[in-house]
Write a protein that holds these residues in place. Structure first.
Motif, PDB file in Angstrom:
ATOM      1  N   VAL A   1       2.037   9.111  -6.181  1.00 47.68           N
ATOM      2  CA  VAL A   1       2.386  10.508  -5.917  1.00 47.68           C
ATOM      3  C   VAL A   1       3.504  10.946  -6.865  1.00 47.68           C
TER       4      VAL A   1
ATOM      5  N   THR B   1       2.684   1.641  -3.366  1.00 52.27           N
ATOM      6  CA  THR B   1       1.734   2.046  -4.414  1.00 52.27           C
ATOM      7  C   THR B   1       1.382   3.528  -4.261  1.00 52.27           C
ATOM      8  N   THR B   2       1.166   3.950  -3.027  1.00 51.20           N
ATOM      9  CA  THR B   2       0.838   5.359  -2.767  1.00 51.20           C
ATOM     10  C   THR B   2       1.992   6.273  -3.168  1.00 51.20           C
TER      11      THR B   2
ATOM     12  N   TYR C   1       0.831  -1.207   0.000  1.00 47.27           N
ATOM     13  CA  TYR C   1       0.000   0.000   0.000  1.00 47.27           C
ATOM     14  C   TYR C   1       0.866   1.258   0.000  1.00 47.27           C
TER      15      TYR C   1
END
Length: 66
Positions: free
Chosen positions: A64, A59-60, A56
Protein backbone atom coordinates in the motif's frame (compact mmCIF):
# COMPACT_ATOMS: atom_id res chain seq x y z
CA UNK A 1 -13.38 -44.27 49.42
CA UNK A 2 -10.54 -46.69 50.07
CA UNK A 3 -9.99 -45.24 53.54
CA UNK A 4 -13.69 -45.61 54.33
CA UNK A 5 -13.59 -49.25 53.29
CA UNK A 6 -10.45 -49.83 55.32
CA UNK A 7 -11.88 -48.14 58.40
CA UNK A 8 -15.11 -50.12 58.15
CA UNK A 9 -13.26 -53.32 57.29
CA UNK A 10 -15.21 -53.85 54.05
CA UNK A 11 -12.88 -55.34 51.45
CA UNK A 12 -15.31 -54.82 48.56
CA UNK A 13 -15.42 -51.05 49.16
CA UNK A 14 -11.63 -50.96 49.23
CA UNK A 15 -11.46 -52.90 45.94
CA UNK A 16 -13.96 -50.60 44.22
CA UNK A 17 -12.23 -47.50 45.55
CA UNK A 18 -8.86 -48.77 44.42
CA UNK A 19 -10.08 -49.61 40.91
CA UNK A 20 -11.69 -46.17 40.51
CA UNK A 21 -8.58 -44.39 41.79
CA UNK A 22 -6.35 -46.51 39.56
CA UNK A 23 -8.51 -45.80 36.47
CA UNK A 24 -8.49 -42.05 37.14
CA UNK A 25 -4.72 -42.12 37.64
CA UNK A 26 -4.18 -44.01 34.38
CA UNK A 27 -6.39 -41.55 32.47
CA UNK A 28 -4.41 -38.66 33.96
CA UNK A 29 -1.11 -40.24 32.91
CA UNK A 30 -2.37 -40.85 29.36
CA UNK A 31 -3.59 -37.25 29.09
CA UNK A 32 -0.30 -35.94 30.47
CA UNK A 33 1.71 -38.02 27.98
CA UNK A 34 -0.51 -36.81 25.16
CA UNK A 35 -0.04 -33.17 26.13
CA UNK A 36 3.72 -33.61 26.46
CA UNK A 37 3.84 -35.13 22.98
CA UNK A 38 1.39 -32.85 21.18
CA UNK A 39 1.99 -29.59 23.10
CA UNK A 40 5.13 -28.54 21.20
CA UNK A 41 3.39 -29.27 17.88
CA UNK A 42 0.43 -27.10 18.84
CA UNK A 43 2.74 -24.31 20.01
CA UNK A 44 4.78 -24.46 16.81
CA UNK A 45 1.60 -24.33 14.73
CA UNK A 46 0.28 -21.32 16.62
CA UNK A 47 3.61 -19.52 16.26
CA UNK A 48 3.75 -20.35 12.55
CA UNK A 49 0.24 -18.97 12.03
CA UNK A 50 1.16 -15.78 13.91
CA UNK A 51 4.37 -15.31 11.90
CA UNK A 52 2.45 -15.93 8.68
CA UNK A 53 -0.20 -13.41 9.68
CA UNK A 54 2.40 -10.79 10.65
CA UNK A 55 4.23 -11.34 7.36
CA UNK A 56 0.96 -10.98 5.44
CA UNK A 57 0.06 -7.74 7.22
CA UNK A 58 3.53 -6.25 6.75
CA UNK A 59 3.58 -7.21 3.07
CA UNK A 60 0.14 -5.67 2.58
CA UNK A 61 1.18 -2.46 4.33
CA UNK A 62 4.36 -2.23 2.28
CA UNK A 63 2.43 -2.76 -0.95
CA UNK A 64 0.00 0.00 0.00
CA UNK A 65 2.88 2.38 0.84
CA UNK A 66 4.76 1.62 -2.37
Amino acid sequence: MEQLGLSLGIKEVVDVGFSITHEEYMQHIVLQDYMLAIGPIILATIMSIRIGLITYVLTTVLLVII
